[in-house]
Design a protein around this motif. Structure first.
Motif, PDB file in Angstrom:
ATOM      1  N   ASP A  64       0.790  -1.226   0.000  1.00 37.84           N
ATOM      2  CA  ASP A  64       0.000   0.000   0.000  1.00 37.84           C
ATOM      3  C   ASP A  64       0.826   1.281   0.000  1.00 37.84           C
ATOM      4  O   ASP A  64       0.395   2.291  -0.540  1.00 37.84           O
ATOM      5  CB  ASP A  64      -0.951   0.004   1.205  1.00 37.84           C
ATOM      6  N   CYS A  65       2.016   1.259   0.632  1.00 37.40           N
ATOM      7  CA  CYS A  65       2.793   2.503   0.711  1.00 37.40           C
ATOM      8  C   CYS A  65       4.252   2.333   0.304  1.00 37.40           C
ATOM      9  O   CYS A  65       4.990   3.313   0.253  1.00 37.40           O
ATOM     10  CB  CYS A  65       2.713   3.092   2.126  1.00 37.40           C
ATOM     11  N   LYS A  84       2.232   0.450   9.880  1.00 38.75           N
ATOM     12  CA  LYS A  84       1.371   1.622   9.828  1.00 38.75           C
ATOM     13  C   LYS A  84       0.107   1.337   9.026  1.00 38.75           C
ATOM     14  O   LYS A  84      -0.994   1.694   9.428  1.00 38.75           O
ATOM     15  CB  LYS A  84       2.129   2.811   9.236  1.00 38.75           C
ATOM     16  N   CYS A  85       0.255   0.693   7.891  1.00 38.69           N
ATOM     17  CA  CYS A  85      -0.917   0.340   7.080  1.00 38.69           C
ATOM     18  C   CYS A  85      -1.763  -0.730   7.768  1.00 38.69           C
ATOM     19  O   CYS A  85      -2.980  -0.777   7.579  1.00 38.69           O
ATOM     20  CB  CYS A  85      -0.479  -0.140   5.700  1.00 38.69           C
ATOM     21  N   LYS A 138      -0.363   7.751  -4.907  1.00 38.61           N
ATOM     22  CA  LYS A 138      -0.396   6.605  -4.006  1.00 38.61           C
ATOM     23  C   LYS A 138       0.491   6.899  -2.802  1.00 38.61           C
ATOM     24  O   LYS A 138       1.582   7.465  -2.950  1.00 38.61           O
ATOM     25  CB  LYS A 138       0.096   5.357  -4.738  1.00 38.61           C
ATOM     26  N   PRO A 139       0.052   6.524  -1.600  1.00 32.55           N
ATOM     27  CA  PRO A 139       0.830   6.840  -0.394  1.00 32.55           C
ATOM     28  C   PRO A 139       2.250   6.265  -0.442  1.00 32.55           C
ATOM     29  O   PRO A 139       2.491   5.204  -1.016  1.00 32.55           O
ATOM     30  CB  PRO A 139       0.021   6.173   0.727  1.00 32.55           C
ATOM     31  N   GLN A 141       5.857   5.871   2.268  1.00 31.54           N
ATOM     32  CA  GLN A 141       6.060   5.562   3.684  1.00 31.54           C
ATOM     33  C   GLN A 141       6.079   6.798   4.570  1.00 31.54           C
ATOM     34  O   GLN A 141       5.864   6.698   5.773  1.00 31.54           O
ATOM     35  CB  GLN A 141       7.346   4.773   3.870  1.00 31.54           C
ATOM     36  N   THR A 145      -1.005   9.595   8.212  1.00 30.42           N
ATOM     37  CA  THR A 145      -1.924   8.490   8.454  1.00 30.42           C
ATOM     38  C   THR A 145      -3.270   8.714   7.783  1.00 30.42           C
ATOM     39  O   THR A 145      -3.904   7.778   7.277  1.00 30.42           O
ATOM     40  CB  THR A 145      -2.123   8.302   9.972  1.00 30.42           C
ATOM     41  N   ASP A 147      -3.959  10.333   4.913  1.00 23.48           N
ATOM     42  CA  ASP A 147      -3.879  10.021   3.488  1.00 23.48           C
ATOM     43  C   ASP A 147      -3.764   8.517   3.253  1.00 23.48           C
ATOM     44  O   ASP A 147      -4.347   7.967   2.314  1.00 23.48           O
ATOM     45  CB  ASP A 147      -2.676  10.728   2.860  1.00 23.48           C
ATOM     46  N   ARG A 148      -3.000   7.868   4.097  1.00 21.65           N
ATOM     47  CA  ARG A 148      -2.827   6.420   3.997  1.00 21.65           C
ATOM     48  C   ARG A 148      -4.169   5.711   4.188  1.00 21.65           C
ATOM     49  O   ARG A 148      -4.525   4.786   3.444  1.00 21.65           O
ATOM     50  CB  ARG A 148      -1.818   5.972   5.054  1.00 21.65           C
TER      51      ARG A 148
END
Length: 375
Positions: A64-65, A84-85, A138-139, A141, A145, A147-148
């Motif tokens: 995802d990031c 985090k994701c 796209k997010p 690292q 948080t 936006d993610r």
């Protein structure tokens, strides 16, 4: 006929149905196997297969990031993600995304099969980001948080990037026609009122999503629900107790133990720790079939001392069991006996015997373990 088939496909490809179909597929495969194969399954083999999947090039970065070295997995999608994701995935609910730690959890062959059959991060992103707009960021690292969280919800829960937005879904088309007819046949006042009510409902939903999405996470807390003692009677002679834990916007609960006042769960629950850190709420309920569940007591636990200890000793080379600090029990506290934060096997843990509040009587034994974010 084509519109009808497209509509059926749309209705059958929601996140919940995707989760159900994926797991039903693996369950049916296992049901066809000899039961002795399941009992003789080698956990080390599952671990070896998991490490092989993790070492694939695309799986070395968060799906995802893009954070390197992800140590979490989101099932049934089969994506490797960073810590985090994982917090946002966990907030989606297990009916959409079940988060499992590569290192902290024991993996079953079924779960590893889910990852293997998904094709890994490359295949997952090919499907769930198939129509990601070119101008969409796209997010990464270092993204906030908020936006993610927005991206992850669009990608997995709403699945906005799975299909080409240029093709209108028949469901949306028929719904628009229906609303158009209602507006022309109804009064202006009624149309205005319905539109206002709909807009207000949409705003509330967006606000709730944003409130959850803007939460920063500082780590994870593993909560072992061990046993209850002398719980209150809520049925005729006994109770059917279960435990719910709440931390910020997150909640999880144990299985129900039937017909006992001294249940033994030995069940582990895991939540992300938001910042600022709220108290951990522990609630005990009696499960009822036809009425709302009855309360059987509650307690709040300050987990800040445990988090501080975990941060301080996360790089410690202490191998022997060592007590860090002790909280003394008293008649007026929620502690039924002294609670100790200690290092056990390199992990910072706290054993707590809670005296349940707002109830006639009852105690609950739990054990906490904190995993800081950088672990």
């Amino acid at each position: 006929m084509d519109d009808e088939n497209n509509l059926l496909h749309f209705l059958d490809d929601t996140p919940s149905s995707h989760y159900r179909k994926t797991w039903d597929g693996y369950s049916s495969q296992n049901d066809g196997d000899d039961q002795s194969d399941t009992s003789d399954a080698d956990p080390s083999n599952a671990r070896d297969r998991l490490e092989t999947l993790l070492n694939q090039p695309a799986n070395k970065f968060c799906a995802d990031c893009g954070t390197p070295d992800p140590k979490w997995a989101a099932l049934p999608f089969g994506a490797f993600i960073c810590i985090k994701c994982s917090g946002t995935h966990r907030s989606l609910g297990v009916h959409i995304s079940k988060v499992i730690s590569v290192n902290l959890d024991e993996w079953t062959d079924e779960e590893v099969n889910c990852l293997a059959n998904s094709g890994g991060n490359a295949t997952v992103n090919t499907k769930y980001e198939a129509f990601l707009p070119e101008n969409y960021k796209k997010p990464r690292q270092d993204f906030a948080t908020e936006d993610r969280a927005i991206f992850i919800r669009k990608k997995y829960e709403l699945q906005q990037f799975v299909t080409n937005p240029q093709f209108a879904c028949p469901l949306h088309k028929h719904g628009a026609e229906k609303r158009h007819n209602q507006q022309h046949s109804g009064s202006k006042h009624g149309t205005f009122r319905n539109s206002w009510m709909k807009k207000e409902s949409e705003n509330k939903g967006v606000k709730k999503m944003m409130d959850v999405g803007m939460v920063e996470f500082v780590g994870l807390i593993k909560v072992d629900i061990i046993r209850g003692t002398d719980l209150a009677v809520r049925d005729v002679m006994s109770s059917d107790p279960y435990v719910m834990i709440i931390l910020g916007h997150q909640s999880m609960k144990t299985k129900v133990i039937k017909n006992t006042l001294n249940p033994i769960w030995n069940e582990r629950l895991m939540l992300s720790i938001p910042d600022p850190v709220p108290p951990l709420k522990v609630l005990v309920f009696d499960k009822d079939t036809f009425t709302s569940d009855d309360r059987m007591g509650e307690a709040e636990v300050d987990i800040q001392p445990l988090i501080s200890a975990a941060r301080e000793y996360q790089s410690s080379i202490i191998t022997e069991s060592t007590q860090i600090c002790t909280f003394l029990a008293s008649e007026n506290s929620i502690l039924a006996k002294d609670s100790i934060i200690s290092i056990v096997g390199g992990k910072v843990e706290q054993e707590i015997a809670l005296r349940l509040q707002n109830v006639e009587h009852g105690e609950l034994e739990i054990k906490l373990e904190c995993v800081p974010l950088n672990q």
